[in-house]
Design a protein around this motif. Sequence first.
Motif, short mmCIF file in Angstrom:
data_model
loop_
_atom_site.label_atom_id
_atom_site.label_comp_id
_atom_site.label_asym_id
_atom_site.label_seq_id
_atom_site.Cartn_x
_atom_site.Cartn_y
_atom_site.Cartn_z
N TYR A 52 -52.59 3.60 16.78
CA TYR A 52 -54.43 3.37 16.51
C TYR A 52 -54.86 2.21 16.82
O TYR A 52 -54.31 1.53 17.55
CB TYR A 52 -54.33 3.49 14.75
CG TYR A 52 -53.99 2.37 14.21
CD1 TYR A 52 -54.83 1.44 13.74
CD2 TYR A 52 -52.66 2.05 13.68
CE1 TYR A 52 -54.50 0.24 13.15
CE2 TYR A 52 -52.29 1.14 12.89
CZ TYR A 52 -53.39 0.05 12.75
OH TYR A 52 -52.94 -1.04 12.18
N ALA A 53 -56.41 2.28 16.67
CA ALA A 53 -56.87 1.23 17.39
C ALA A 53 -58.27 0.98 16.57
O ALA A 53 -58.79 1.96 15.59
CB ALA A 53 -57.50 1.52 18.88
N ILE A 54 -58.77 -0.27 16.43
CA ILE A 54 -60.12 -0.57 15.68
C ILE A 54 -61.25 -1.01 16.90
O ILE A 54 -60.98 -1.82 17.57
CB ILE A 54 -60.03 -1.62 14.74
CG1 ILE A 54 -59.05 -1.14 13.70
CG2 ILE A 54 -61.24 -2.14 14.19
CD1 ILE A 54 -58.72 -2.34 12.79
N GLN A 97 -67.54 -0.84 12.91
CA GLN A 97 -66.13 -0.85 13.37
C GLN A 97 -65.43 0.50 13.01
O GLN A 97 -65.78 0.56 11.60
CB GLN A 97 -65.55 -1.97 12.99
CG GLN A 97 -65.95 -3.26 13.54
CD GLN A 97 -65.25 -4.53 13.33
OE1 GLN A 97 -64.22 -4.49 12.44
NE2 GLN A 97 -65.54 -5.53 13.54
N HIS A 98 -64.76 1.17 13.70
CA HIS A 98 -64.00 2.32 13.20
C HIS A 98 -62.43 2.37 13.53
O HIS A 98 -62.12 1.76 14.61
CB HIS A 98 -64.40 3.55 13.80
CG HIS A 98 -65.96 3.63 13.54
ND1 HIS A 98 -66.20 4.74 12.18
CD2 HIS A 98 -67.06 3.39 14.03
CE1 HIS A 98 -67.78 4.63 12.36
NE2 HIS A 98 -68.20 3.90 13.14
N LYS A 99 -61.79 2.64 12.70
CA LYS A 99 -60.05 2.89 12.89
C LYS A 99 -60.11 4.23 13.50
O LYS A 99 -60.44 5.31 12.80
CB LYS A 99 -59.52 2.55 11.51
CG LYS A 99 -57.91 2.78 11.99
CD LYS A 99 -56.93 2.53 10.55
CE LYS A 99 -55.64 2.99 10.80
NZ LYS A 99 -55.06 2.88 9.59
N ASP A 149 -52.60 -1.18 17.55
CA ASP A 149 -51.37 -1.02 17.23
C ASP A 149 -50.32 0.02 17.86
O ASP A 149 -50.89 1.27 17.76
CB ASP A 149 -51.41 -0.73 15.58
CG ASP A 149 -49.93 -0.76 14.80
OD1 ASP A 149 -48.93 -1.00 15.56
OD2 ASP A 149 -49.99 -0.29 13.53
#
Length: 103
Positions: free
Chosen positions: A2-4, A11-13, A42
């Motif tokens: 995943y990324a932010i 900001q979005h996950k 991550d």
Amino acid sequence: MYAIVEIAGQQHKVVKDQVIFVHRLEGEEGSTVELNNVMLVDNDGAVTIGQPTVTGAVVTAKILSHLRGDKVIVFKKKRRKGYQKSNGHRQYLTRLQIDAITA
């Protein structure tokens, strides 16, 4: 994995194949958007934190549609003064599907 990501000031996950709603973006429906403001990635426990962004990390997303959100009623009142004001608002949104996260 995943990324932010920062998209339109928020900001979005995000995870691959996820569908999210963000503030209206430029672009036609069906086109691809590259999001370069990746704050964190991550990859199965290997976390990379950017200062402020991760260099070389890109999230690609596809614009599914442009739409408007639900109506939000803004109601103001001051008791015993005879003051009432009602206003409504509908936010312009874009629906994105996350295609890939590359770090």
